[in-house]
Each structure stands twice: as structure tokens, then as C-alpha cells.
Design an enzyme around this catalytic site. Sequence first.
Site, short mmCIF file in Angstrom:
data_model
loop_
_atom_site.label_atom_id
_atom_site.label_comp_id
_atom_site.label_asym_id
_atom_site.label_seq_id
_atom_site.Cartn_x
_atom_site.Cartn_y
_atom_site.Cartn_z
N GLU A 62 0.88 -1.16 0.00
CA GLU A 62 0.00 0.00 0.00
C GLU A 62 0.92 1.22 0.00
O GLU A 62 1.81 1.31 0.85
CB GLU A 62 -0.86 -0.03 1.26
CG GLU A 62 -1.96 1.00 1.22
CD GLU A 62 -2.77 1.06 2.51
OE1 GLU A 62 -2.72 0.12 3.31
OE2 GLU A 62 -3.45 2.09 2.67
N ARG A 66 5.21 -12.95 9.75
CA ARG A 66 5.89 -11.70 9.43
C ARG A 66 7.23 -11.62 10.15
O ARG A 66 7.46 -12.32 11.12
CB ARG A 66 5.01 -10.49 9.74
CG ARG A 66 4.63 -10.35 11.20
CD ARG A 66 3.51 -9.34 11.40
NE ARG A 66 3.89 -7.99 11.05
CZ ARG A 66 3.32 -7.28 10.07
NH1 ARG A 66 2.37 -7.80 9.34
NH2 ARG A 66 3.69 -6.05 9.83
N LYS A 68 4.43 0.48 9.72
CA LYS A 68 4.47 1.79 9.06
C LYS A 68 3.93 2.89 9.96
O LYS A 68 4.44 4.00 9.96
CB LYS A 68 3.70 1.73 7.74
CG LYS A 68 4.55 1.18 6.61
CD LYS A 68 3.86 1.28 5.28
CE LYS A 68 2.92 0.13 5.11
NZ LYS A 68 2.41 0.00 3.74
P1 ATP Z 1 2.76 -2.40 8.21
O1 ATP Z 1 2.41 -3.48 9.18
O2 ATP Z 1 4.16 -1.95 8.31
O3 ATP Z 1 1.79 -1.27 8.21
P2 ATP Z 1 1.50 -3.55 5.92
O4 ATP Z 1 1.36 -5.01 5.98
O5 ATP Z 1 0.30 -2.74 6.19
O6 ATP Z 1 2.72 -3.11 6.80
P3 ATP Z 1 1.62 -3.36 3.08
O7 ATP Z 1 2.11 -2.25 2.26
O8 ATP Z 1 0.16 -3.66 3.05
O9 ATP Z 1 2.09 -3.07 4.55
O10 ATP Z 1 2.47 -4.67 2.81
C1 ATP Z 1 2.87 -5.15 1.58
C2 ATP Z 1 3.29 -6.58 1.73
O11 ATP Z 1 4.38 -6.69 2.63
C3 ATP Z 1 2.16 -7.44 2.28
O12 ATP Z 1 2.06 -8.61 1.50
C4 ATP Z 1 2.58 -7.72 3.68
O13 ATP Z 1 2.11 -8.96 4.08
C5 ATP Z 1 4.11 -7.68 3.60
N1 ATP Z 1 4.69 -7.30 4.89
C6 ATP Z 1 4.48 -6.18 5.60
N2 ATP Z 1 5.14 -6.20 6.77
C7 ATP Z 1 5.79 -7.39 6.81
C8 ATP Z 1 6.65 -8.03 7.77
N3 ATP Z 1 6.98 -7.45 8.94
N4 ATP Z 1 7.15 -9.25 7.45
C9 ATP Z 1 6.84 -9.83 6.29
N5 ATP Z 1 6.04 -9.30 5.36
C10 ATP Z 1 5.51 -8.09 5.61
MG MG Z 2 -1.51 -3.09 4.83
#
Ligand code: ATP
Ligand code: MG
Length: 569
Positions: free
Chosen positions: A44, A270, A280
Site C-alpha cells: 500500500e 511476518r 508503518k
Molecule cells: P505495516 O504493518 O508496516 O503497516 P502492511 O502489511 O500494512 O505493513 P503493506 O504495504 O500492506 O504493509 O504490505 C505489503 C506486503 O508486505 C504485504 O504482502 C505484507 O504482508 C508484507 N509485509 C508487511 N510487513 C511485513 C513483515 N513485517 N514481514 C513480512 N512481510 C511483511
Molecule cells: Mg496493509
Amino acid sequence: MSKAPVAPEEKNEGTSLDFIRTIIAEDCESGKYDGRVHTRFPPEPNGYLHLGHAKSICLNFGIAQEHEGGICNLRFDDTNPLKEEDEYVQSIQEDVKWLGFDWGEKPFYTSDYFEVLFGHAVKLIEMGKAYVDHSTPEAIREMRGTLTEPGTESPYRNRSVEENLDLFNRMRNGEFADGECVLRAKIDMASPNIIMRDPALYRIRRATHHRTGDKWCMYPMYDFAHCLSDSQEHITHSICTLEFENNRELYDWLLETLGVYRPQQIEFARLNLTHTVLSKRKLIQLVEEGHVRGWDDPRMPTISGLRRRGCPPEAIREFCSRIGVAKADSMVDAAMLEFCMREKLNEVAPRLMGVVDPVKVVITNYPEDQVDEFEMPLHPELEEYGKRKVPFSRELYIERADFREEAPKKFFRLTVGKEVRLRYAYYVTCTDVVKDENGEITEIHCTYDPETKGGWSEDGRKVKGTLHWVSVKHAVPAEVRLYEPLFEKENPNKVEEGKTFIDYINPDSEKVITAYLEPRLAECKAGERVQFERLGYYCADLDTTAEKPVFNRTATLRDSWKRVERNQK
Ligand code: ATP
Ligand code: MG
């Protein structure tokens, strides 16, 4: 080289595959999806990418690379215009490229499917599987029920197809206020999976979208947009993190109900890393409240921060490969990442001399105006790196820690009456020291042996210590930023009562000092990575200029994180 810290998760060594690669190999074997492998990385665009994303990038792009004809799409999951910006779209592309991955001709955007998604929503309404709900958000929350109690049906749940179609079109046309109504799937208010209790599919939100502008005033929800985007792109394996496990039922329900192509969702744990935060929301807070220099602060776990700190992309890929992929949550030691950095930098970083905590040495028998120039290799093993010239004169800086008045037996550096080698220059012997009124040493007096030019002696006499040095009159003062972990606490996400993660910021995480460098180091361009001999790995910062060099410490030569932890105990 020190030993690698042990990964808490299993490593995929040799031919043993992790559970996701095993599933995909079996699918290829059985001919599911005609043997195709097509993954995606769907960020995102509401922040900069961090190490957690790197894990997902290495997994998705890595798996595609491992299969003949495999493809991985970069798709911006841009369904929330309130939080998304083009700046993030740009930085995400830069970071994925820098990590060494290729998404083909163009990135994809969920916003490119807004019209298609609208069509799918209309179809659900026509099937009697979606309805417009005018309940307030609070009422909807209350009707949802709990883990132990079923939900209750909304009074708007049984509107006719015609009425729903009319209302949904009017939602699109802007006839309702933000939050006045939502489109919900009509599934099962008694489902044990709360996500299946008539989830919202569209909400009204008047906000200018970074790509579609003001064309839309309502936007699809993540669960609706995500599975249909995957389907639209003919993704085979939709890999996501564990918190989406419960959403899989909805993912499958939507695709099955609409009768469209069905990818398979697979969840993995994760990444969590010690002494840092990987969310984020928290990273934005660190930036906005000014606790760090920005998204690319070298202490940040962002890809751009690691790049600025001097971490090579290979080190991040190696880190991701070592930590592996598992189904259970765990915490990875940040020392593992440092280990990977050191390993790569040891291989490739040119070695030059800089003194970070100087004390002056005067070579009393060396002529005042004489200057020797010594040619030194830039890397002991990589001849192709070439050599540089380093000036030597009567007054030099050495590291304060390389001299001791009272030296224990095993101290092989400089002390009164002892001879050491100045790297690639001469053997020198300390004769006496000069101190100020506080007893602090201001000068160390030595004599040199002109017969040891180049740093070796023809008569075969040995010295135990070799010190790095910089000629005082040729030294270039530089700003050097020494970094330690941003958080003192091993897990800053676990907060004690009355505190927030901000309270665990390490006040000494950045220390700015003046170091004295050999002239060649002033020529380093921003992003150049070097070893300051005997000290550690450093990287020329974005702020560096020839007049005022600025370096970030990427990593010490040995494990400093462990030391930090020890000091806490
Ligand atoms: P955050 O928890 O930092 O807000 P998010 O999951 O909302 O992250 P996205 O931009 O939606 O962020 O994530 C893009 C991809 O990265 C998704 O497929 C998500 O599962 C993966 N991702 C995000 N954080 C992690 C993590 N700590 N470990 C592994 N994969 C991750
Ligand atoms: Mg997300």
C-alpha cells in the site's frame, strides 16, 4: 570471521524447501495452474518500505525467479486515498529495484481495476449477495456480535435487488455523505468467522486519489479489492502474512461466488526484529515527531535508511535467505543483519585510514618539511581495486586507544619504549609523552627507523602491533555519525503501563564526532562504502562534500549490538 548468529526459523539449506516453496513445487508437479508460477508484491503506498517488506519482496520475487517463466508483479494496493501519496509510489519502486528485483514492463495498480471492481460489486448485488446498508458505523459494529455470540442482521439486509442497484449507483454518483452508507456482502451474520459477518465492500470517502483524482467518491475495501486484483492478474499463489489467515475464507468466497479465476492464498509469519519497530504507523510517527532525520535515517529499518547507512542490497537478500520462511511468529536478532552486512562489506569494501579518536604523535627524528608518499592497495585481495597514495609527515594522528602508558603484557600497541609498525610506513618507537595540566596526553613522542620504509625491516626483526595513522597536515576533518540501535529495549513493541514505544528510544543512538581522514577519503561520493581500517565499515552520507566529508558508520568490525545488550544487563 565471527560465527553467524543462529536463525530462530529454519534455514532452507540445500534442497530442503520451506513450506511455501514446497506447496508451489507440488502445484507445478501436479499441473495446477498449468505449471505457471505468478506471484505479486502488493504494497500500500502509504509509507516507505521496511525490512519486513524486504522479506516479502525476496520471497515473492525470489520464488518467481526460481521457476522457469515465473513472474512477480509489483502492484500498488491503492484503495485508501486519505493515506496514500505519489512520493511513496516512487520510493517503493526505487527500493524494489535497488534490492535487485524486476517487475517487468510496468507496475500494476488496484486503482486501474476500479471500473472492473465496480462491475463485480454490481454482479454481487444482482445475485442477491450484496446490499447497501444505511446503518451508522456504530450500529454496524454493535450488530457484528463477538467471538462467542452471533451477530444480528441489519434492518437494511433484505432490500430488493432493484433498490440496492439504485442505491449503489447513487453512492457512486455522490448522492450520499461520507459514512452515510456502505455496500456489504450478504453472507452469514452467525458465521464463527467474524470476517464473514456481512463484511463491508465499499465505503464513501471524498478524497482526491493520487491517480484517479476526483473520479470516485467511494472506494473498495481491502478484502474486496485484493482477491479480485489477484484474480484479474492471474496470480497463482497469493502470499501474505499470518494476520490475513481469517480473511482467506472471504477471499475464497468472493472469487467462488463471482465465478472468476482463483489464485491460492498462503500465509507466512511476518518478520519481527529486535531493537526496532516494523510497522508503518510507528515509523511514520518517528519521522513526523522528529525522532530521526527522516524516512532514510540510517537508524531506521526502512530500505532507504539501510541504504543510507551503507548496507549493501546483497546483505539484505542474504539476511532474508538466512531467516527463512515459517508459519509461526518469532523474533530475529538484529545482529543477524549486521553479520550479513559485515560479510558482504568485508569482501567488497576498499580499506582506507581514518582516525576517529585522535591523539598526536610527533616523530622527533623525522625532518620538519619532509613528506613521504606511500602507495597502498585499496583491498588486500582485490588487486583490481588499485592503489592510492597516502602522505606521511612528522606529525601524525593515531587512535587514542592505541597508546597506553601502563600497558599490560598482551598490549601489542604503542607504549613507552616499545616499537610498532605504522601501516605501510615505518617502524616507530615511543620515547616519551607530553601531558596537559589535567594529566591528559597531548603528544606522544617517537623516533622512526628510516631503514623500515614501507613498514617492514630488512633485518627481519618483528613487531607485534600495526597501527593506522593519518598525517596531521594532510588530514581531512570529517563529520562521522556513529549509530547504535534506535531502541534500547529488545522488543519496543511490548510496552509497560503508561509508556509508549517512543519512551524506549536510545538517546545515544546517534553520536556525531569529528574524525581525521586520509585525503583519498574526501573524494568518496555519497553512497560509497569503505572500511576504515581496524575500525569498521562506513558509508559516505548524502550530505557529504569534498570540503566537508560526512560518513555514517554502517557496522563495526565486530558485534556491537551484543555489547549494547550486555551493557543493559
Ligand atoms: P505495516 O504493518 O508496516 O503497516 P502492511 O502489511 O500494512 O505493513 P503493506 O504495504 O500492506 O504493509 O504490505 C505489503 C506486503 O508486505 C504485504 O504482502 C505484507 O504482508 C508484507 N509485509 C508487511 N510487513 C511485513 C513483515 N513485517 N514481514 C513480512 N512481510 C511483511
Ligand atoms: Mg496493509
